[in-house]
Design a protein around this motif. Structure first.
Motif, short mmCIF file in Angstrom:
data_model
loop_
_atom_site.label_atom_id
_atom_site.label_comp_id
_atom_site.label_asym_id
_atom_site.label_seq_id
_atom_site.Cartn_x
_atom_site.Cartn_y
_atom_site.Cartn_z
N LEU A 18 0.82 -1.20 0.00
CA LEU A 18 0.00 0.00 0.00
C LEU A 18 0.86 1.26 0.00
O LEU A 18 0.50 2.27 -0.62
CB LEU A 18 -0.95 -0.01 1.20
N VAL A 19 1.98 1.22 0.68
CA VAL A 19 2.92 2.34 0.64
C VAL A 19 3.44 2.53 -0.78
O VAL A 19 3.52 3.66 -1.29
CB VAL A 19 4.09 2.12 1.62
N GLY A 22 0.72 4.03 -2.86
CA GLY A 22 0.51 5.41 -2.43
C GLY A 22 1.58 6.34 -2.97
O GLY A 22 1.28 7.46 -3.42
N LEU A 23 2.83 5.90 -2.98
CA LEU A 23 3.90 6.73 -3.52
C LEU A 23 3.78 6.88 -5.03
O LEU A 23 4.07 7.95 -5.58
CB LEU A 23 5.26 6.11 -3.17
N ILE A 24 3.33 5.84 -5.72
CA ILE A 24 3.09 5.95 -7.16
C ILE A 24 2.05 7.02 -7.45
O ILE A 24 2.19 7.82 -8.39
CB ILE A 24 2.62 4.59 -7.71
N ARG A 25 1.01 7.06 -6.64
CA ARG A 25 -0.13 7.95 -6.91
C ARG A 25 0.11 9.36 -6.38
O ARG A 25 -0.19 10.34 -7.05
CB ARG A 25 -1.40 7.35 -6.30
N LEU A 26 0.61 9.48 -5.15
CA LEU A 26 0.71 10.78 -4.49
C LEU A 26 2.08 11.44 -4.62
O LEU A 26 2.19 12.66 -4.49
CB LEU A 26 0.35 10.62 -3.00
N ALA A 33 1.82 8.85 4.25
CA ALA A 33 1.73 8.59 5.69
C ALA A 33 0.37 9.04 6.23
O ALA A 33 -0.27 8.32 7.00
CB ALA A 33 2.86 9.32 6.42
N GLY A 34 -0.08 10.22 5.82
CA GLY A 34 -1.37 10.71 6.28
C GLY A 34 -2.52 9.85 5.81
O GLY A 34 -3.46 9.58 6.56
N GLY A 42 7.62 5.15 9.35
CA GLY A 42 7.04 3.89 8.86
C GLY A 42 7.06 3.81 7.35
O GLY A 42 7.34 2.75 6.78
N VAL A 43 6.76 4.92 6.70
CA VAL A 43 6.80 4.95 5.23
C VAL A 43 8.23 4.74 4.75
O VAL A 43 8.48 3.99 3.78
CB VAL A 43 6.23 6.28 4.69
#
Length: 306
Positions: A18-19, A22-26, A33-34, A42-43
């Motif tokens: 999921l990280v 999330g990094l691909i998208r955001l 993290a948010g 953690g990220v």
């Protein structure tokens, strides 16, 4: 990696995947993290594990954020599909409770469909699923299949002729076009073809063309119109005709909903323009996703098609 065994799989828990998505998208660790409820540490730890497993940097720090490498972009589709399949499998074991739901519902729609759908959809979401956020983006038609396959969006609303597997299309409503302008222009006399051609026209074109579907029909009649302005979206077109006395020809649902709010009037087009069907696209793997089944029911309710 050609040999991806159990040891590598063991190190890739769902949080790590999921990280990655999330990094691909955001493209920003703080945003990921948010969204996931993690600390930045953690990220960072998840990213270190990903880099170690795949033997690649995956994301490079740039002034504008985290830029994915070629390896990361190659992994995006398979990882997204794997997570979506697992989500569907687990989600199918329990009913969807909108009152307790958290997360983001991601839609793609052009501004005509956004105007017809989004305001009332948000009202319904706040009333029935206050924990859900709504994110709407404007994708070009040819980018939608890839975005659905990658899990970047959940549902796409628009005109999508000729789509096939693995996408599933559901018709929502059919519509034609209407002419919009100031009441003094629209209601003064009948909108005959001669009068239509005598007025200045505002055209909506995402790519800046000065020619659209109306001009194709007029050409077949041996006629032309005077296009004085091209804008990429529908609301600037409405604003332009509200101040210039020109007219614009828009999808009728958008025109009927929003023209009166700007003090504008509508009438039928004096030429026969093709009607078209607005559809909802989903990826086949999500057809049994209880959250998206509920979302589609809500969309039909808002549009009056359910």
């Amino acid at each position: 990696m050609t040999d991806f065994g159990n040891n590598e799989l063991r190190r890739l828990d769902l949080t790590v995947l999921l990280v990655f998505l999330g990094l691909i998208r955001l493209r920003k660790a703080t945003a990921v993290a948010g969204e996931l409820g993690l600390t930045q540490s953690g990220v960072s730890q998840a990213l270190r594990r990903l880099r170690d497993v795949f033997g690649d940097q995956l994301f490079l720090r740039r002034p504008h954020g985290m830029e994915p490498t070629a390896v990361a972009l190659t992994l995006e589709g398979p990882v997204s599909a794997a997570v979506a399949s697992l989500r569907e499998a687990l989600g199918g074991t329990r009913p969807f409770d909108p009152a307790a739901a958290k997360g983001v519902l991601r839609l793609s729609a052009l501004d005509a469909e956004q105007a017809a759908l989004v305001p009332q959809l948000l009202v319904q979401l706040r009333a029935t699923a206050p924990g859900l956020q709504l994110s709407v983006i404007n994708l070009k038609r040819h980018d939608v299949p890839e975005a659905l396959a990658a899990g970047q969006i959940d549902i796409a609303i628009g005109f999508f002729p000729g789509v096939g597997a693995p996408l599933v299309s559901e018709p929502l409503y059919e519509q034609g076009y209407a002419v919009v302008g100031l009441p003094a222009v629209i209601e003064a006399r009948p909108m005959t073809l001669t009068r239509y051609l005598s007025l200045d026209h505002v055209l909506v074109s995402p790519v800046g063309d000065l020619r659209g579907v109306v001009d194709d029909v007029l050409e077949g009649l041996g006629q032309t119109r005077s296009v004085v302005l091209s804008v990429p979206q529908f609301f600037p077109a409405l604003a332009a005709v509200a101040t210039t006395g020109s007219i614009t020809t828009l999808p009728e649902r958008l025109a009927l909903i929003h023209a009166p709010r700007l003090g504008l009037a509508t009438c039928h087009t004096p030429i026969a323009l093709r009607r078209f069907t607005v559809t909802a696209l989903r990826h086949r793997r999500n057809l049994h996703d209880a959250r998206l089944i509920w979302a589609m029911d809500l969309i039909r309710k808002v549009l009056g098609t359910g």
